[in-house]
Design a protein around this motif. Sequence first.
Motif, short mmCIF file in Angstrom:
data_model
loop_
_atom_site.label_atom_id
_atom_site.label_comp_id
_atom_site.label_asym_id
_atom_site.label_seq_id
_atom_site.Cartn_x
_atom_site.Cartn_y
_atom_site.Cartn_z
N TYR A 240 0.84 -1.20 0.00
CA TYR A 240 0.00 0.00 0.00
C TYR A 240 0.88 1.25 0.00
O TYR A 240 1.79 1.37 0.82
CB TYR A 240 -0.93 0.02 1.22
N GLN A 241 0.60 2.15 -0.94
CA GLN A 241 1.35 3.41 -1.01
C GLN A 241 0.42 4.57 -0.65
O GLN A 241 -0.62 4.76 -1.29
CB GLN A 241 1.94 3.64 -2.38
N PHE A 453 6.18 8.86 0.49
CA PHE A 453 6.04 7.50 1.01
C PHE A 453 6.30 6.46 -0.07
O PHE A 453 5.91 6.64 -1.22
CB PHE A 453 4.63 7.26 1.59
N LYS A 454 6.89 5.37 0.33
CA LYS A 454 7.04 4.21 -0.54
C LYS A 454 5.86 3.25 -0.29
O LYS A 454 5.05 3.46 0.62
CB LYS A 454 8.35 3.50 -0.25
N GLU A 460 2.91 -2.89 7.82
CA GLU A 460 3.66 -1.67 8.06
C GLU A 460 2.84 -0.41 7.83
O GLU A 460 3.14 0.65 8.41
CB GLU A 460 4.91 -1.62 7.18
N ILE A 461 1.81 -0.50 6.99
CA ILE A 461 1.07 0.70 6.64
C ILE A 461 0.34 1.28 7.85
O ILE A 461 0.18 2.50 7.98
CB ILE A 461 0.08 0.42 5.49
N LEU A 465 0.44 5.07 9.01
CA LEU A 465 -0.77 5.89 9.18
C LEU A 465 -0.82 6.52 10.57
O LEU A 465 -1.29 7.65 10.72
CB LEU A 465 -2.02 5.02 8.95
N ARG A 466 -0.32 5.81 11.57
CA ARG A 466 -0.33 6.37 12.92
C ARG A 466 0.71 7.46 13.09
O ARG A 466 0.45 8.51 13.67
CB ARG A 466 -0.08 5.26 13.94
N GLY A 467 1.91 7.19 12.54
CA GLY A 467 2.98 8.15 12.77
C GLY A 467 3.33 9.02 11.59
O GLY A 467 4.06 10.00 11.72
N GLY A 468 2.84 8.65 10.39
CA GLY A 468 3.14 9.44 9.21
C GLY A 468 4.60 9.39 8.85
O GLY A 468 5.14 10.36 8.29
#
Length: 477
Positions: A240-241, A453-454, A460-461, A465-468
Amino acid sequence: MAAAVACVIAAFQASFGVRPIGFSGILIYALIATLALNFLLSRIREMEALSMTDSLTDLPNRRALHADIAELREKGEELALALIDLDGFKAVNDHHGHQLGDALLKSCAQTLREVCGEEGRFYRLGGDEFAVLVSGKLAGTILEAICRRYIERFTVPQKIENRSLVVGVSAGLASFPARSRADSTEMLRRADIAMYASKTGGRMRCTWFHKDFDRERESARNLEARLRLALEAGELELFYQPLVDARSTEIVAVEALLRWPQADGSSIGPAEFIPIAEETGLIEIIGDWVLERACTDALHWDGIKLSVNVSAAQLRDPDFPVRLGHILEETRFPPERLELEITETYLVGDSAVASRSLDLIRRFGVGVALDDFGTGYASIGVLRKFRFEKLKIDRSLMVEAVNDEGSRTMMASSIAVARALKMDVTAEGVETDQQAQMVRSAGCDQIQGWLYFKAVPATEIEQVLRGGTPAISKEAS
């Protein structure tokens, strides 16, 4: 001769006790027998002709092609053969019915007669497949000219029974020198492989057979076999990117990207195996799995939209909207958070069919985005007609726009039209601050690319999403 016939008849009469007849009677019998024989031979010739003719188009058929090739090979002539296949014909049959499809085939056959004239022999092999055979000196040159003329006729919509149908043509060509040992089956095989190369190479073109095609075909077969095993073993993965807001750089969406990891640590991209999946029918299994897995993974990513790529083959499947509805129901994924990305190639065909399919998808509340804008067929008129919820500017157009004023103006005008039509606009493949600033100035709403973002696995996504946390390494998206 007459005496001999008389003797035979006399012997017949003596054997079976038939009353003798005169010579005039013998002539009458002979005349009747001759007429009967001529009638029988005439019917045999008619039946033979019918067996060599396609009943729908009145063109010679596959059997006639084999016979003609055998005859010309015996004469030792140079031969060139083309297989011609219509692109988008199945969609015409599926959405307009076989009556209109048959009318289209008759029109295509007449067009083939016109472009061939006296230069080549033409055939319908079945379905939407035709063939052209040319013999003699310069056979290859003449054949290619015929095919190019035929393709040119399909650059405009075909008028069939008051309908405007857009279908394409792909042609595969193969040449054979005088006294070639290749029989008709081998000739058809080579032309068929070349036609497949035309289709995979972008359609609306003619391609000559090359010996390397056999190796590529074998490689494709091996890849198909490996893909089937990978599906059974559950080896495909989704990455997911994130997409960020162009102003705040906050994550607003993620795009699901299909990966096929290999034992050596490498990965086979969808651009390599999806065409094979479409050709073999595996795309339905893969496409449904991707949708179900992505909706399941993203269910709890609150407020984040999910983008999923959908192939043209999936969208042309009349059962796809039904399966989409089932997946949304089973995963309980909010349809307003789902966005399906389609490429411009899907729009090359019957626009009415495309509109109906997209309308069915939108009835669920699912959005539709046009991906890779700027690489091919789509135009401002297409944007007005289909009214996508989002337009994604292809990286190639953005890269050109950085150093070329004309490309920059075209990109800016496309974005302005999309915004006027109330479409969101995303810039893909942004890698530098200069590119990011340019697309912001042009009016893009979202940015996607390595600069921010990669693509990462679902495990990992959630952390991203939590920490950006931005990507550190620049992996291919």
